[in-house]
Write a protein that holds these residues in place. Structure first.
Motif, short mmCIF file in Angstrom:
data_model
loop_
_atom_site.label_atom_id
_atom_site.label_comp_id
_atom_site.label_asym_id
_atom_site.label_seq_id
_atom_site.Cartn_x
_atom_site.Cartn_y
_atom_site.Cartn_z
N TRP A 77 3.27 12.24 14.96
CA TRP A 77 2.99 10.96 15.27
C TRP A 77 1.48 10.75 15.68
O TRP A 77 0.87 11.66 15.71
CB TRP A 77 3.92 10.53 16.88
CG TRP A 77 5.25 10.76 16.40
CD1 TRP A 77 6.04 11.59 16.85
CD2 TRP A 77 6.39 9.93 15.66
NE1 TRP A 77 7.67 11.37 16.56
CE2 TRP A 77 7.51 10.50 15.62
CE3 TRP A 77 5.96 8.63 14.71
CZ2 TRP A 77 8.50 9.93 15.11
CZ3 TRP A 77 7.12 8.33 14.19
CH2 TRP A 77 8.26 8.65 14.22
N LYS A 86 16.93 -7.07 9.07
CA LYS A 86 15.55 -6.78 9.39
C LYS A 86 14.90 -7.59 8.19
O LYS A 86 15.06 -7.38 7.14
CB LYS A 86 14.90 -5.72 10.10
CG LYS A 86 14.58 -4.39 8.78
CD LYS A 86 14.07 -3.55 9.32
CE LYS A 86 13.57 -2.47 7.95
NZ LYS A 86 12.80 -1.29 8.56
N LEU A 142 11.87 3.35 7.24
CA LEU A 142 10.84 2.66 6.77
C LEU A 142 10.61 2.95 5.23
O LEU A 142 10.50 2.01 4.34
CB LEU A 142 9.46 3.21 7.35
CG LEU A 142 9.42 2.86 8.81
CD1 LEU A 142 8.20 3.37 9.20
CD2 LEU A 142 9.48 1.25 9.11
N HIS A 183 12.98 6.85 15.73
CA HIS A 183 13.51 5.67 15.09
C HIS A 183 14.98 5.23 15.44
O HIS A 183 15.48 4.37 15.29
CB HIS A 183 13.14 5.62 13.43
CG HIS A 183 11.84 5.67 12.97
ND1 HIS A 183 11.69 6.03 11.91
CD2 HIS A 183 10.79 5.13 13.66
CE1 HIS A 183 10.30 6.00 11.59
NE2 HIS A 183 9.70 5.50 12.68
N PRO A 188 15.70 1.99 17.78
CA PRO A 188 15.43 0.87 16.94
C PRO A 188 16.50 0.72 15.84
O PRO A 188 16.75 -0.50 15.61
CB PRO A 188 13.89 1.07 16.29
CG PRO A 188 13.40 1.85 17.18
CD PRO A 188 14.41 2.82 17.71
N GLN A 228 19.13 -2.64 14.92
CA GLN A 228 19.17 -3.21 13.67
C GLN A 228 20.67 -2.93 13.12
O GLN A 228 21.20 -4.14 12.58
CB GLN A 228 18.18 -2.47 12.78
CG GLN A 228 18.29 -3.02 11.33
CD GLN A 228 17.66 -2.30 10.29
OE1 GLN A 228 16.61 -1.57 10.87
NE2 GLN A 228 17.96 -2.30 9.09
N SER A 233 11.79 -8.67 12.30
CA SER A 233 11.24 -7.15 12.01
C SER A 233 11.59 -6.53 13.18
O SER A 233 11.66 -6.96 14.31
CB SER A 233 9.89 -7.33 11.80
OG SER A 233 9.50 -8.09 10.69
N ILE A 234 11.67 -4.98 12.89
CA ILE A 234 11.70 -4.34 14.12
C ILE A 234 10.69 -3.34 14.09
O ILE A 234 10.53 -2.76 12.90
CB ILE A 234 12.96 -3.54 14.15
CG1 ILE A 234 14.34 -4.37 14.28
CG2 ILE A 234 13.12 -2.41 15.11
CD1 ILE A 234 15.80 -3.80 14.13
N LYS A 235 9.65 -3.18 15.05
CA LYS A 235 8.47 -2.18 15.18
C LYS A 235 9.19 -1.05 15.17
O LYS A 235 9.75 -0.51 16.07
CB LYS A 235 7.75 -2.61 16.45
CG LYS A 235 6.54 -1.79 16.15
CD LYS A 235 5.35 -2.43 15.23
CE LYS A 235 4.23 -1.55 15.34
NZ LYS A 235 3.42 -1.91 14.14
N MET A 236 8.46 -0.15 14.18
CA MET A 236 8.89 1.48 14.13
C MET A 236 7.51 2.16 13.71
O MET A 236 6.91 1.76 12.63
CB MET A 236 9.89 1.61 12.98
CG MET A 236 11.30 1.02 13.37
SD MET A 236 12.43 1.69 12.35
CE MET A 236 13.63 0.40 12.47
N GLU A 237 7.33 3.21 14.42
CA GLU A 237 5.72 3.98 14.20
C GLU A 237 6.22 4.51 12.92
O GLU A 237 7.26 5.17 12.55
CB GLU A 237 5.86 4.75 15.28
CG GLU A 237 4.42 5.39 15.44
CD GLU A 237 4.52 6.39 16.78
OE1 GLU A 237 3.42 7.12 16.60
OE2 GLU A 237 5.16 6.45 17.54
#
Length: 291
Positions: free
Chosen positions: A31, A60, A199, A239, A242, A246, A284-288
């Motif tokens: 990360w 999403k 992603l 993830h 999140p 979703q 949208s869903i924020k994912m690193e």
């Protein structure tokens, strides 16, 4: 209701419920804060689409134009230079861009690399006749062979060149694809060695559906099935929550993809030749991103 949303939900839930952790290993991915990015995986999953609808998630928002830009960068521009992406404000490859503004000899480089056909052409220069080898690239060769020899089972594009792996900033995840013509329909089988379900997978599924439509249009075939064979099918630890959010959303109706029917030459496709009509989706869903 979108069929892909249902397929996606079942696959991701299976990984979360039954997948195996890699916490016992020293993983490559990290990360942004330097922590190791662990995953939960299931091995060797296949998903098949009949292509009666556009396979894009509605639970999403999927950045569909960004996905097509990446596809055009790989298959139409056939380069690993990120200039095209930057010109269109696409930043998804910035973390892997090298000091020479390329991602090394990966993806588009392999598609644009000259390959020899085994044939020769006669060239007259200064009154002299010479025989020059005929060169092409993987994309042009695929299109030509699909037209000339549809019965072949050798219509394969490979992005995994073992001689160039050490010169790639990231090894290809989607590493090969095979095209089969049966009863006038063009079927596509996509091989993925490693697939990030949060992603990567939503992009990959939509992109290769678009590519299949493009190739079918310029070769004159109807569109057949689209199959993905995924070897390591995983979700990253950060993830999971999140994704659970979703998957609790109600899928919506799929959109329609318009592709400019006037385009007959593959290399003429631009982003303006695509419109995603009636794409209704959840936020949208924020994912690193794991690097």
């Amino acid at each position: 209701m979108s069929k892909y949303d249902q397929i996606y939900k079942e696959l991701v839930e299976n990984i979360i419920d039954n997948g195996v952790w890699d916490r016992d290993q020293t993983v490559r991915t990290k990360w942004a804060d330097g922590s190791l990015a662990y995953t939960k995986s299931v091995i060797s999953k296949q998903i098949v689409f009949d292509n009666t609808e556009v396979p894009i998630l509605t639970t999403k928002k999927v950045a569909w134009k960004t996905a097509i830009h990446e596809l055009l960068w790989f298959y139409v521009h056939r380069t690993s230079d990120v200039t095209y992406l930057r010109e269109h404000n696409v930043k998804i490859w910035e973390e892997w861009t090298m000091s020479d503004d390329t991602i090394g000899k990966a993806y588009g480089y392999q598609l644009g690399k000259e390959i020899y056909t085994g044939e020769y052409e006669t060239v007259r220069e200064n009154g002299l006749l010479t025989y020059e080898p005929v060169v092409t690239n993987q994309v042009h060769n695929l299109i030509e062979e699909l037209k000339k020899n549809p019965a072949s089972r050798r219509h394969i594009i490979s992005l995994w060149n073992i001689d160039d792996l050490h010169l790639m900033s990231l090894y290809p995840c989607v590493w090969h694809n095979q095209w089969l013509v049966k009863e006038g329909k063009l079927h596509l089988v996509v091989g993925i060695r490693s697939n990030d379900m949060a992603l990567g997978n939503p992009f990959n599924v939509f992109q290769y559906y678009v590519l299949q439509r493009m190739i079918a249009q310029v070769t004159g075939y109807d569109v057949g099935t689209l199959t993905f064979n995924i070897n390591d099918c995983h979700v990253y630890e950060r993830h999971i929550e999140p994704l659970k959010e979703q998957l609790n959303r109600t899928p919506l109706n799929p959109p329609t993809l318009w592709i400019n029917p006037e385009v007959k030459n593959f290399d003429d496709f631009t982003i303006d030749d695509f419109k995603l009509l009636d794409y209704v989706h959840h936020p949208s869903i924020k994912m690193e991103v794991a690097i």
